[in-house]
Design an enzyme around this catalytic site. Sequence first.
Site, PDB file in Angstrom:
ATOM      1  N   ALA A   1       2.977  -0.645   4.998  1.00 54.25           N
ATOM      2  CA  ALA A   1       2.475  -0.677   6.374  1.00 54.25           C
ATOM      3  C   ALA A   1       1.955  -2.055   6.784  1.00 54.25           C
ATOM      4  CB  ALA A   1       1.389   0.379   6.549  1.00 54.25           C
TER       5      ALA A   1
ATOM      6  N   GLU B   1      12.377  -9.391   2.403  1.00 53.71           N
ATOM      7  CA  GLU B   1      11.653  -8.206   2.896  1.00 53.71           C
ATOM      8  C   GLU B   1      12.491  -6.967   2.607  1.00 53.71           C
ATOM      9  OE1 GLU B   1      10.830  -8.387   7.114  1.00 53.71           O
ATOM     10  OE2 GLU B   1      10.324  -6.248   7.203  1.00 53.71           O
TER      11      GLU B   1
ATOM     12  N   PRO C   1       0.792  -1.230   0.000  1.00 51.08           N
ATOM     13  CA  PRO C   1       0.000   0.000   0.000  1.00 51.08           C
ATOM     14  C   PRO C   1       0.822   1.277   0.000  1.00 51.08           C
ATOM     15  CG  PRO C   1      -0.149  -1.116   2.125  1.00 51.08           C
ATOM     16  CD  PRO C   1       0.515  -2.069   1.165  1.00 51.08           C
ATOM     17  N   ASN C   2       0.322   2.233  -0.762  1.00 49.18           N
ATOM     18  CA  ASN C   2       0.868   3.595  -0.876  1.00 49.18           C
ATOM     19  C   ASN C   2       2.168   3.679  -1.673  1.00 49.18           C
ATOM     20  OD1 ASN C   2      -1.236   4.828   0.738  1.00 49.18           O
ATOM     21  ND2 ASN C   2      -0.319   3.750   2.464  1.00 49.18           N
TER      22      ASN C   2
ATOM     23  N   ARG D   1       5.023  10.909  -2.787  1.00 49.43           N
ATOM     24  CA  ARG D   1       4.652  10.716  -1.395  1.00 49.43           C
ATOM     25  C   ARG D   1       5.838  10.968  -0.467  1.00 49.43           C
ATOM     26  NH1 ARG D   1       4.802   4.696   1.196  1.00 49.43           N
ATOM     27  NH2 ARG D   1       3.896   5.265   3.185  1.00 49.43           N
TER      28      ARG D   1
ATOM     29  N   TYR E   1      11.016   9.060   1.061  1.00 50.42           N
ATOM     30  CA  TYR E   1      10.991   8.034   0.010  1.00 50.42           C
ATOM     31  C   TYR E   1      11.592   8.473  -1.323  1.00 50.42           C
ATOM     32  CZ  TYR E   1       7.871   5.818   3.383  1.00 50.42           C
ATOM     33  OH  TYR E   1       7.346   5.270   4.523  1.00 50.42           O
TER      34      TYR E   1
ATOM     35  N   SER F   1      13.057   3.022   3.509  1.00 51.85           N
ATOM     36  CA  SER F   1      13.578   3.741   4.679  1.00 51.85           C
ATOM     37  C   SER F   1      14.137   2.751   5.696  1.00 51.85           C
ATOM     38  CB  SER F   1      12.458   4.573   5.317  1.00 51.85           C
ATOM     39  OG  SER F   1      11.430   3.726   5.804  1.00 51.85           O
TER      40      SER F   1
ATOM     41  N   HIS G   1      12.632  -2.552   2.617  1.00 60.61           N
ATOM     42  CA  HIS G   1      12.086  -1.222   2.951  1.00 60.61           C
ATOM     43  C   HIS G   1      13.007  -0.158   2.383  1.00 60.61           C
ATOM     44  CE1 HIS G   1       9.177  -3.091   5.514  1.00 60.61           C
ATOM     45  NE2 HIS G   1      10.155  -3.821   6.017  1.00 60.61           N
TER      46      HIS G   1
ATOM     47  N   ASN H   1       8.071  -5.429  -0.637  1.00 56.86           N
ATOM     48  CA  ASN H   1       7.916  -4.291   0.265  1.00 56.86           C
ATOM     49  C   ASN H   1       6.438  -4.245   0.610  1.00 56.86           C
ATOM     50  OD1 ASN H   1       7.748  -1.920   1.656  1.00 56.86           O
ATOM     51  ND2 ASN H   1       8.971  -0.722   0.233  1.00 56.86           N
TER      52      ASN H   1
ATOM     53  N   ARG I   1      12.878   4.910  12.704  1.00 55.76           N
ATOM     54  CA  ARG I   1      11.630   5.657  12.661  1.00 55.76           C
ATOM     55  C   ARG I   1      10.761   5.337  13.880  1.00 55.76           C
ATOM     56  NH1 ARG I   1       9.181   5.183   6.819  1.00 55.76           N
ATOM     57  NH2 ARG I   1       7.918   6.899   7.661  1.00 55.76           N
TER      58      ARG I   1
END
Length: 140
Positions: free
Chosen positions: A74, A95, A9-10, A17, A22, A99, A97, A71, A104
């Site tokens: 969320a 997996e 998502p996103n 974004r 990102y 960031s 990411h 990825n 974070r």
Amino acid sequence: MNLLIINGPNLNLLGKRETSIYGNTSFESYFDQLTAEFSDDNLSYFQSNHEGEIIDKLHTEGYKVDGIVLNAGAYTHTSLAIADAIAGIESPVIEVHISNVHKREKVRHKSFITAVCKGVIAGFGLNSYRLAVEALKRSL
Ligand code: DQA
């Protein structure tokens, strides 16, 4: 090798974004670079904002492709269902990411999927995907 990249998502909004986190590059243009770089391999790409669609894709491709770069966005931090799908398929999953999630908010430190993935790459911007493809190519 047949390798599949799945974005959750996103991540369709990459380039627009939260660019300070990102970056400014859309995934489509990054994917073009990646396919050119790994021209001896067959790289495919799927994005969905819907948990069930990601699970369906893992089910249909997870017995066919040589590796999956995921990825989960969320859903990484919430989805036992995606973790179960990864555990159930045969293709190794890395997996990824963009960031460094561990730098974070605390809610991003927990991953439901790490334990069922072959490994994790986080914090290298879009380069995280390239590193994951290389990891799959070297270990298979
Ligand atoms: C992300 C990190 C997640 O916490 C976040 O929800 C995302 C992107 C990353 O690539 O850094 O959507 O997976």
